[in-house]
Design an enzyme around this catalytic site. Structure first.
Site, PDB file in Angstrom:
ATOM      1  N   LYS A 175      63.986  44.601  21.724  1.00  0.00           N
ATOM      2  CA  LYS A 175      63.857  45.325  20.384  1.00  0.00           C
ATOM      3  C   LYS A 175      64.017  46.962  20.577  1.00  0.00           C
ATOM      4  O   LYS A 175      64.689  47.615  19.773  1.00  0.00           O
ATOM      5  CB  LYS A 175      62.582  45.084  19.718  1.00  0.00           C
ATOM      6  N   LYS A 202      60.491  46.876  16.204  1.00  0.00           N
ATOM      7  CA  LYS A 202      60.927  45.420  15.513  1.00  0.00           C
ATOM      8  C   LYS A 202      61.213  46.024  13.880  1.00  0.00           C
ATOM      9  O   LYS A 202      62.028  45.336  13.526  1.00  0.00           O
ATOM     10  CB  LYS A 202      59.797  44.474  15.741  1.00  0.00           C
TER      11      LYS A 202
HETATM   12  P1  NAP Z   1      59.062  40.249  32.142  1.00  0.00           P
HETATM   13  O1  NAP Z   1      58.228  38.886  32.266  1.00  0.00           O
HETATM   14  O2  NAP Z   1      58.678  41.485  32.455  1.00  0.00           O
HETATM   15  O3  NAP Z   1      60.551  39.957  32.886  1.00  0.00           O
HETATM   16  C1  NAP Z   1      61.353  41.035  32.817  1.00  0.00           C
HETATM   17  C2  NAP Z   1      62.478  40.510  34.107  1.00  0.00           C
HETATM   18  O4  NAP Z   1      63.566  41.442  34.051  1.00  0.00           O
HETATM   19  C3  NAP Z   1      62.033  40.197  35.593  1.00  0.00           C
HETATM   20  O5  NAP Z   1      62.675  38.947  36.034  1.00  0.00           O
HETATM   21  C4  NAP Z   1      62.412  41.643  36.266  1.00  0.00           C
HETATM   22  O6  NAP Z   1      62.721  41.128  37.600  1.00  0.00           O
HETATM   23  C5  NAP Z   1      63.962  41.724  35.453  1.00  0.00           C
HETATM   24  N1  NAP Z   1      64.183  43.256  35.309  1.00  0.00           N
HETATM   25  C6  NAP Z   1      63.294  44.096  34.783  1.00  0.00           C
HETATM   26  N2  NAP Z   1      64.002  45.282  34.916  1.00  0.00           N
HETATM   27  C7  NAP Z   1      64.926  45.147  35.854  1.00  0.00           C
HETATM   28  C8  NAP Z   1      66.006  46.052  36.549  1.00  0.00           C
HETATM   29  N3  NAP Z   1      65.979  47.149  36.343  1.00  0.00           N
HETATM   30  N4  NAP Z   1      66.887  45.271  37.278  1.00  0.00           N
HETATM   31  C9  NAP Z   1      66.812  44.133  37.509  1.00  0.00           C
HETATM   32  N5  NAP Z   1      65.990  43.110  36.882  1.00  0.00           N
HETATM   33  C10 NAP Z   1      64.912  43.691  36.259  1.00  0.00           C
HETATM   34  O7  NAP Z   1      59.689  40.566  30.478  1.00  0.00           O
HETATM   35  P2  NAP Z   1      59.533  39.318  29.467  1.00  0.00           P
HETATM   36  O8  NAP Z   1      58.145  39.096  28.905  1.00  0.00           O
HETATM   37  O9  NAP Z   1      60.288  38.044  29.780  1.00  0.00           O
HETATM   38  O10 NAP Z   1      60.434  40.351  28.430  1.00  0.00           O
HETATM   39  C11 NAP Z   1      61.847  40.308  28.504  1.00  0.00           C
HETATM   40  C12 NAP Z   1      62.569  40.775  26.984  1.00  0.00           C
HETATM   41  O11 NAP Z   1      62.141  39.929  25.973  1.00  0.00           O
HETATM   42  C13 NAP Z   1      61.805  42.169  26.756  1.00  0.00           C
HETATM   43  O12 NAP Z   1      62.832  42.936  25.935  1.00  0.00           O
HETATM   44  C14 NAP Z   1      60.648  41.830  25.612  1.00  0.00           C
HETATM   45  O13 NAP Z   1      60.357  42.919  24.790  1.00  0.00           O
HETATM   46  C15 NAP Z   1      61.526  40.656  24.879  1.00  0.00           C
HETATM   47  N6  NAP Z   1      60.531  39.536  24.407  1.00  0.00           N
HETATM   48  C16 NAP Z   1      59.651  39.172  24.912  1.00  0.00           C
HETATM   49  C17 NAP Z   1      58.628  38.198  24.418  1.00  0.00           C
HETATM   50  C18 NAP Z   1      57.489  37.631  25.347  1.00  0.00           C
HETATM   51  O14 NAP Z   1      56.892  36.825  24.567  1.00  0.00           O
HETATM   52  N7  NAP Z   1      57.281  37.921  26.398  1.00  0.00           N
HETATM   53  C19 NAP Z   1      58.893  37.816  23.348  1.00  0.00           C
HETATM   54  C20 NAP Z   1      59.985  38.560  22.536  1.00  0.00           C
HETATM   55  C21 NAP Z   1      60.712  39.332  23.218  1.00  0.00           C
HETATM   56  P3  NAP Z   1      61.623  40.748  38.637  1.00  0.00           P
HETATM   57  O15 NAP Z   1      60.972  39.535  38.107  1.00  0.00           O
HETATM   58  O16 NAP Z   1      62.309  40.865  39.871  1.00  0.00           O
HETATM   59  O17 NAP Z   1      60.430  41.717  38.481  1.00  0.00           O
HETATM   60  N1  HSE Z   2      54.934  42.170  23.347  1.00  0.00           N
HETATM   61  C1  HSE Z   2      55.493  41.481  22.238  1.00  0.00           C
HETATM   62  C2  HSE Z   2      54.537  40.836  21.429  1.00  0.00           C
HETATM   63  C3  HSE Z   2      56.433  40.343  22.799  1.00  0.00           C
HETATM   64  O1  HSE Z   2      53.181  41.031  21.547  1.00  0.00           O
HETATM   65  O2  HSE Z   2      54.652  40.747  20.026  1.00  0.00           O
HETATM   66  C4  HSE Z   2      57.044  39.822  21.616  1.00  0.00           C
HETATM   67  O3  HSE Z   2      58.326  40.758  21.042  1.00  0.00           O
END
Ligand code: NAP
Ligand code: HSE
Length: 440
Positions: free
Chosen positions: A110, A210
């Site tokens: 986002k 968002k």
């Molecule tokens: P996360 O668990 O922190 O995972 C991030 C991943 O990206 C990790 O595997 C990390 O590598 C990798 N990464 C980060 N920076 C990097 C870089 N500079 N170079 C290479 N790899 C890199 O994050 P997430 O919760 O999955 O969220 C990912 C995205 O989805 C974000 O934009 C978030 O806002 C969005 N999102 C998340 C959710 C949710 O519920 N979590 C819901 C909707 C949207 P390592 O594993 O080696 O650290």
């Molecule tokens: N950190 C975000 C939330 C993940 O809590 O809604 C989903 O975008």
């Protein structure tokens, strides 16, 4: 340039955390189902992480894990890039390069879509590739696609939403179980809901990104997240939930964008008292809800899980499979969603929060003595603020103080802020503890 697409479509996954793990799992475990639904074999060719030494679930085929973005961006056999890394940079630059190289892109980011969405969408269009971003707002709720297609005929009047799962989880735990703020946040982090820096969730920044994305789609113009009034949840105390409940309200963090007279839009993210009878008040835990009001559709509410591995994977995979299904479409992607509306070319007019007309809840700690209410009421009256209710709570004979909870009729925000600053100067007022807007 991306290679000629054969029977098999190759995916470069950027990020293998909460969401990336879910996407990898779906690609590896549901390959047959994906082929049945798209007619294509979709292969996970590479996954980018920071630390390739760390054990991963699911385990990827040998050689698939990389810490070098070039293994995806410069590989002509990667047809679709799925970015689930998060953050503006370097993710934004990677997406730009992927699109410039003729690769389709799916992102859950986002922040990138809020900061760079219009430019990236323009680039995607000029490259005749897709850039889809369903998971960037509302997690598993298909609100982005809905605004881009099914609701496109409407003139959207307002969006009122709960679009941060972490804060809604925290607020629900505080209201229902009196869980301390820090414990509720730790639970949300352990469940994979929170951003890498949870300040973005707590301070309303994630919701502002968002709302910027959803508002851009609803009102057909870029809505810079910096133009969105943003207030977090950290001032909320257990007694606010108790007093609000006594008055018939829940406390929710709302993200609201409204069409205002003269073609302006007002956008704001802040805690609000919501009548217990309203559907938004019943949205609990990690669930999100988006209420859209349009001239044709009337009021619609979409409700579902706003964060978490599986719900977000649903949104990312939906985008991915839609691209795969249309990958041979020579006509290219549809028109830009941010700029194809009636306001094309017009300047975004920011309506400051000062001009908002809202009812308010205020909580003050005051000396428990005669004449206090009269002094406060006089200042509010001078500011043209009409009091709706007053209750005195938690009288403490030891300290000689009491909590005063005042609600008002709709008043101008600037008047309320000025009056409250004057109230805070009264000798009988120990502290102004909170001011929360009431969303009728
Ligand atoms: P996360 O668990 O922190 O995972 C991030 C991943 O990206 C990790 O595997 C990390 O590598 C990798 N990464 C980060 N920076 C990097 C870089 N500079 N170079 C290479 N790899 C890199 O994050 P997430 O919760 O999955 O969220 C990912 C995205 O989805 C974000 O934009 C978030 O806002 C969005 N999102 C998340 C959710 C949710 O519920 N979590 C819901 C909707 C949207 P390592 O594993 O080696 O650290
Ligand atoms: N950190 C975000 C939330 C993940 O809590 O809604 C989903 O975008």
């Amino acid at each position: 340039m991306t290679s000629e697409i054969g029977q098999s479509i190759n995916v470069g996954l950027m990020g293998l955390g909460t969401v990336g793990g879910g996407v990898a799992d779906a690609l590896l475990e549901h390959a047959a189902d994906i082929k049945r639904k798209t007619g294509r074999t979709v292969c996970l060719r590479r996954a980018l992480v920071r630390d390739i030494a760390r054990p991963r679930t699911p385990e990827l085929p040998a050689g698939a894990l990389t810490a070098n973005p070039e293994d995806i961006l410069a590989d002509p056999d990667v047809h679709i890039v799925v970015e689930v890394m998060g953050g503006d940079s370097p993710a934004g630059e990677y997406l730009e390069r992927a699109l410039a190289a003729g690769k389709h892109v799916v992102t859950a980011n986002k922040e990138v879509m809020s900061r760079r969405g219009p430019a990236l969408l323009e680039l995607a269009q000029s490259q005749h590739v897709n850039l889809l971003f369903e998971a960037s707002a509302g997690g598993g709720i298909p609100i982005v696609g809905c605004l881009m297609s099914q609701l496109l005929a409407n003139e959207i009047r307002s969006i009122r939403s709960i679009i941060n799962g972490t804060t809604n989880y925290i607020l629900t735990r505080m209201a229902r179980q009196q869980t301390p703020f820090a414990d509720a946040l730790a639970e949300a982090q352990a469940r994979g809901y929170a951003e890498a820096d949870p300040t973005n969730d707590i301070d309303g920044i994630d919701a502002a990104y968002k709302l910027s994305v959803l508002g851009g789609l609803a009102f057909h113009r870029p809505i810079p997240h910096g133009a969105i009034y943003t207030e977090g949840i950290s001032r909320l105390a257990p007694e606010d939930f108790r007093y609000a409940a006594e008055l018939g309200y829940a406390i929710k963090s709302l993200a609201i964008a409204t069409a205002e007279p003269g073609g302006a839009v007002r956008a704001r993210v802040h805690p609000a008292l919501v009548s217990e009878d309203h559907l938004l008040a019943k949205v609990e835990g990690v669930y999100n809800a988006v209420e859209v009001t349009g001239d044709l559709c009337g009021q619609i509410i979409l409700h579902g899980q706003g964060a978490g591995r599986d719900a977000t994977t649903s949104a990312v995979m939906g985008d991915l499979l839609n691209i795969v299904r249309g990958i041979d479409n020579a006509e290219g992607p549809p028109p830009l969603p941010f700029s194809n509306g009636p306001a094309e070319g017009t300047q975004f007019a920011v309506q400051p929060i000062d001009e908002l007309s809202s009812a308010y809840y205020m909580r003050l700690t005051c000396a428990d003595q005669a004449g206090v209410l009269a002094q406060i009421a006089r200042i509010l009256g001078e500011g043209n603020i009409s009091i709706a209710t007053v209750i005195q709570k938690d009288t403490d004979p030891g300290s000689g103080t009491a909590q005063l909870v005042i609600t008002t009729y709709p008043s101008r925000e600037a008047n309320v802020q000025t009056a409250l600053a004057a109230v805070a100067q009264l000798g009988v007022v120990i502290s102004v503890n909170n001011l929360i807007r009431i969303e009728e």
